[in-house]
Design an enzyme around this catalytic site. Structure first.
Site, PDB file in Angstrom:
ATOM      1  N   ASP A   1     -22.511 -39.979  66.799  1.00 54.08           N
ATOM      2  CA  ASP A   1     -21.028 -39.349  66.035  1.00 54.08           C
ATOM      3  C   ASP A   1     -21.029 -38.795  65.120  1.00 54.08           C
ATOM      4  OD1 ASP A   1     -19.752 -39.031  68.645  1.00 54.08           O
ATOM      5  OD2 ASP A   1     -18.517 -41.277  68.374  1.00 54.08           O
TER       6      ASP A   1
ATOM      7  N   GLU B   1     -13.753 -35.996  78.110  1.00 56.37           N
ATOM      8  CA  GLU B   1     -12.888 -37.870  78.247  1.00 56.37           C
ATOM      9  C   GLU B   1     -11.562 -37.720  78.355  1.00 56.37           C
ATOM     10  OE1 GLU B   1     -13.463 -40.379  74.314  1.00 56.37           O
ATOM     11  OE2 GLU B   1     -11.731 -41.981  75.273  1.00 56.37           O
TER      12      GLU B   1
ATOM     13  N   LYS C   1     -22.106 -35.613  67.681  1.00 58.90           N
ATOM     14  CA  LYS C   1     -21.469 -35.076  68.219  1.00 58.90           C
ATOM     15  C   LYS C   1     -20.371 -34.940  67.546  1.00 58.90           C
ATOM     16  CE  LYS C   1     -20.117 -38.193  71.305  1.00 58.90           C
ATOM     17  NZ  LYS C   1     -17.950 -38.630  70.931  1.00 58.90           N
TER      18      LYS C   1
ATOM     19  N   ASP D   1     -18.753 -43.568  67.602  1.00 56.94           N
ATOM     20  CA  ASP D   1     -18.248 -44.386  65.917  1.00 56.94           C
ATOM     21  C   ASP D   1     -16.668 -44.924  66.944  1.00 56.94           C
ATOM     22  OD1 ASP D   1     -16.572 -42.391  67.368  1.00 56.94           O
ATOM     23  OD2 ASP D   1     -15.658 -41.263  65.652  1.00 56.94           O
ATOM     24  N   SER D   2     -17.231 -45.007  68.403  1.00 58.88           N
ATOM     25  CA  SER D   2     -16.582 -46.383  68.659  1.00 58.88           C
ATOM     26  C   SER D   2     -16.829 -47.885  68.012  1.00 58.88           C
ATOM     27  CB  SER D   2     -16.484 -46.450  70.153  1.00 58.88           C
ATOM     28  OG  SER D   2     -18.282 -46.717  71.123  1.00 58.88           O
TER      29      SER D   2
ATOM     30  N   GLU E   1     -16.094 -33.967  67.876  1.00 65.62           N
ATOM     31  CA  GLU E   1     -14.715 -33.792  68.555  1.00 65.62           C
ATOM     32  C   GLU E   1     -13.879 -32.543  67.813  1.00 65.62           C
ATOM     33  OE1 GLU E   1     -12.209 -37.355  68.194  1.00 65.62           O
ATOM     34  OE2 GLU E   1     -14.525 -38.645  69.276  1.00 65.62           O
TER      35      GLU E   1
HETATM   36  O1  KIV Z   1     -17.723 -42.709  70.620  1.00 62.11           O
HETATM   37  C1  KIV Z   1     -18.166 -43.258  71.442  1.00 62.11           C
HETATM   38  O2  KIV Z   1     -18.226 -44.549  71.919  1.00 62.11           O
HETATM   39  C2  KIV Z   1     -17.589 -42.252  72.474  1.00 62.11           C
HETATM   40  C3  KIV Z   1     -17.804 -41.942  73.644  1.00 62.11           C
HETATM   41  C4  KIV Z   1     -15.751 -42.576  74.504  1.00 62.11           C
HETATM   42  C5  KIV Z   1     -17.778 -40.896  74.225  1.00 62.11           C
HETATM   43  O3  KIV Z   1     -17.688 -41.187  71.702  1.00 62.11           O
END
Ligand code: KIV
Length: 260
Positions: free
Chosen positions: A82, A179, A111, A42-43, A113
């Protein structure tokens, strides 16, 4: 690629190489370069959409990019996607509904968090056939609480992170992203768990590494300290990505200068 093939690599002691990926052309390139895990992170809210945080990213955005990456990878790489902010925290049922759509879009694993509060959600997902990756340390979706500061730097928070890592693994998580935490803490977590850890700003002792593609390509205006520009000095995008993969596999990246 499915989870057993990925885990077999880690069991053999191979470092897992991960990179964020948001579209089909980079997915094809990353497969050619031997990247093990394409993370549809989600970056993308920051790198692709230009937001200041990952918080505006929606499930629909994640589905769009996951589908594009899956088409580019054609089954030849492991795709980790994500769950965006607000798509899984409310209940296990909400998390399952969002995860099912990501898997249908081509993800091999989702994934999320956070720590121990996610244990029931992880159990719920895994029992229903959804492979889960945890994410501890700096949590970009919690930026409004923590900012972007490294985590786990005092004894109490380091111990809490260690306990959270054990809880996530016991609940069924089969991969764990760490992270921006101290190298010694990431090493301890990695030794304590039987599931692979993937570090970003967490030192060289994790079972694998992940970087944000734009950081690797030197495109981020103010890159985090743990990033390295692999494009400067390389002859092509392909060379830059191959050099990153080689540096991770040979234990040359991250160095002490990229660690907390
Ligand atoms: O969204 C992302 O790019 C991430 C990485 C920073 C691990 O979760």
């Amino acid at each position: 690629m499915f989870l057993p093939q990925l885990l077999a690599k880690a069991t053999k002691g191979e470092k897992l190489v991960a990179l964020t990926c948001y579209d089909a052309s980079f997915a094809r390139l990353m497969v050619r370069c031997g990247i093990d895990i394409l993370l549809v992170g989600d970056s993308l809210g920051m790198t692709v959409q230009g937001h200041l945080t990952t918080l505006p990213v929606t499930l629909e955005h994640m589905l769009y990019h996951t589908e594009a990456v899956a088409r580019g990878a054609s089954g030849a790489a492991f795709i980790l996607a994500d769950l965006p902010f607000g798509s899984y925290q409310a209940s296990p049922e909400q998390a399952f509904a969002a995860s099912a759509r990501l898997l249908a879009a081509g993800a091999n694993m989702v994934k999320l968090e956070g720590g121990a509060f996610l244990a029931p959600t992880i159990r719920f997902l895994v029992e229903r056939g959804v492979p889960v990756c945890g994410h501890l340390g700096l949590l970009p979706q919690s930026v409004n609480r923590t900012g972007y500061a490294p985590q786990g730097r005092d004894v109490a928070s380091a111990n809490r992170l260690l306990e959270d890592a054990e809880t996530l693994a016991q609940s069924g998580a089969e991969l764990l992203v760490l992270e921006s935490i101290p190298t010694v803490l990431a090493e301890k977590v990695t030794q304590r768990l039987t599931i692979p850890t993937i570090g970003i700003g967490a030192g060289p002792h994790c079972n694998g590494q992940v970087l944000v593609l734009q950081d690797l390509l030197g495109l981020t205006p103010k890159p985090p300290r743990f990033a390295r520009d692999f494009l400067t000095g390389a002859r092509s995008l392909e060379d830059a990505i191959v050099n990153y993969a080689r540096a991770v596999r040979e234990g040359l990246f991250p160095g002490p200068e990229h660690s907390v």
